[in-house]
Design an enzyme around this catalytic site. Structure first.
Site, PDB file in Angstrom:
ATOM      1  CG  HIS A 334      -0.120   0.041   2.624  1.00 54.29           C
ATOM      2  ND1 HIS A 334       0.008   1.179   3.175  1.00 54.29           N
ATOM      3  CD2 HIS A 334       0.021  -1.115   3.249  1.00 54.29           C
ATOM      4  CE1 HIS A 334       0.610   0.753   4.312  1.00 54.29           C
ATOM      5  NE2 HIS A 334       0.904  -0.442   4.511  1.00 54.29           N
ATOM      6  CB  CYS A 353       1.312  -4.158   5.414  1.00 56.20           C
ATOM      7  SG  CYS A 353      -0.147  -5.286   5.726  1.00 56.20           S
TER       8      CYS A 353
END
Length: 435
Positions: A334, A353
């Site tokens: 992201h 992440c």
């Protein structure tokens, strides 16, 4: 000429002209673009130096400005089928270095050294850089930190994933003082890893190298773009995995994972009750009813029983786009509002992440390769609306999260990264180095 952002090497100032320049280039393993053969490579190397319009002699001290450093990077992917062969060549080279007694250490502590300094430690630095091929032996062992040492140190820093500032500071000294035996062990370990990834990975794929905190978008065997990344902390590691990217979320909402509620959100709310409001995070029960922060006992784990959702916007932790792929670890790639993290040496800050620098470039490539009616203009337009939009790729794209701490390329440039998750068993190698 900077070909791609990411791991690259330097062409530094070298002595003389003609064949002597080329001899110097190959002697220290400097990257020279591969063209039609040795003659073409020779011509390219000479042209690169001639473009600087500098007459360089090793006796000079400060005649090369740092902006004249030429950065070169291979467009071949890290997971290229040939990379294992390049590592094998590097292993042979490092075995000879170890057999010759390795390299000495550089004294740490004290004032950081940079160009213009005169210090006995510069002699140690020169010996160390000569031993690893970053500095020509012809440069000598003066105690002056001249432009040749500056360029050589930047080259070393680039090969080790450090900010190439030409300063011999604490982090650079630590990297310099890793023994040749340990570096050899890393190469041997990563040769095994690379061979395990030697199969066909796809015409298009994305590779995340966790220790390097770097992403490659690969198409038809060439790197289309490289992206600096931020990956998981030591206690919240980014997992090694193979999957396929299937969906993009523009202007996403972020549902806070329970682990982050417990480890981060509750402690922050104890310190600052306005934290949720300031970051546009709302609280819901599992029936969709919104709650106020005052309804929760923050001295317990009660908050973990509710859903915390951050609205799209400039402060959203996922930034402006999320890249989804199926995995059991519930991780994804992201954007991020914390852009300054991309400028750090050690980019291990996430909860598992992977944050992507220049994410719009990556998602445009993902979309164009499977969904041709998308281009950069449309990506920018959708993001500007601020409204949530989910886009499924017409064809999924493989993604590989790998753990590679040492590799080499066709030009003989050898890269190392810190074994951040302690998977290389370097303790054993360090013990062996002391024997």
């Amino acid at each position: 000429m900077k070909l791609l952002s990411g791991s690259f090497d330097n062409v530094t100032g070298l002595a003389g002209r003609g064949s002597h320049v080329l001899k110097g280039l190959w002697a220290i393993g400097l990257a020279v673009p591969l063209l039609a053969g040795p003659a073409a490579s020779a011509q390219t190397a000479l042209q690169s130096l001639q473009q600087n319009r500098q007459k360089v002699e090793w006796a000079d001290n400060f005649d090369i400005a740092t902006e004249n450093i030429t950065e070169v990077n291979s467009s071949a992917p890290t997971l290229s089928p040939e990379t294992a062969n390049y590592i094998a060549v590097a292993i042979d080279r490092y075995q000879r270095i170890v057999q010759a007694g390795g390299w000495g250490t550089v004294t740490g502590g004290g004032k950081a050294l940079r160009i213009g300094a005169k210090d006995p430690r510069v002699v140690e630095l020169r010996r160390r850089l000569i031993a690893s091929g970053d500095l020509e032996q012809q440069a000598g062992l003066s105690n002056t930190f001249d432009s040749y040492v500056d360029s050589a140190l930047r080259r070393f820093q680039l090969r080790h994933g450090l900010i190439p500032d030409g300063v011999m500071g604490e982090s650079t000294v630590r990297a310099l003082n890793v023994s040749a035996q340990v570096r050899l062990s890393q190469l041997e370990t990563n040769l095994i890893r690379m061979r395990s990834m030697s199969g066909f990975l796809g015409d298009r794929y994305v590779m995340v190298n966790i220790p390097a905190a770097e992403i490659e978008a690969v198409e038809n065997g060439r790197v289309r773009s490289r992206h600096t990344a931020v990956v998981g902390k030591i206690d919240r590691q980014t997992p090694i995995l193979n999957s396929k990217i299937y969906e993009l979320n523009f202007n996403p909402y972020w549902t806070v994972p329970v682990s982050i509620i417990r480890k981060d959100l509750i402690p922050k709310m104890k310190e600052d009750p306005e934290y949720l409001a300031r970051n546009n995070i709302r609280i819901f029960d599992w029936h969709g009813n919104e709650l106020s922060w005052q309804q929760i006992d923050w001295n317990t784990d009660e908050a973990t029983q509710y859903r915390f959702t951050q609205d799209p916007g400039a402060e959203n932790s996922l930034g402006q786009v999320r890249i989804n792929f199926h995995n059991k670890h519930q991780v994804y790639m992201h954007d991020t509002p914390s852009k300054t993290l991309f400028g750090e040496d050690k980019r291990f800050h996430s909860s598992g992440c992977v944050r992507v620098q220049n994410v719009r470039e990556l998602v445009t490539w993902l979309l164009q390769s499977t969904t041709p009616d998308w281009d950069r203009g449309r990506v920018d337009s959708v993001i500007r609306t601020g409204e949530r939009e989910d886009v499924k790729l017409k064809s999924s794209i493989p993604v590989y999260f790998t753990y590679i701490t040492a590799w080499a390329n066709a030009d003989g440039v050898i890269h190392f990264r810190e074994d951040i998750y302690d998977r290389d068993d370097l303790y054993a190698a360090e013990t062996q180095a002391r024997l």
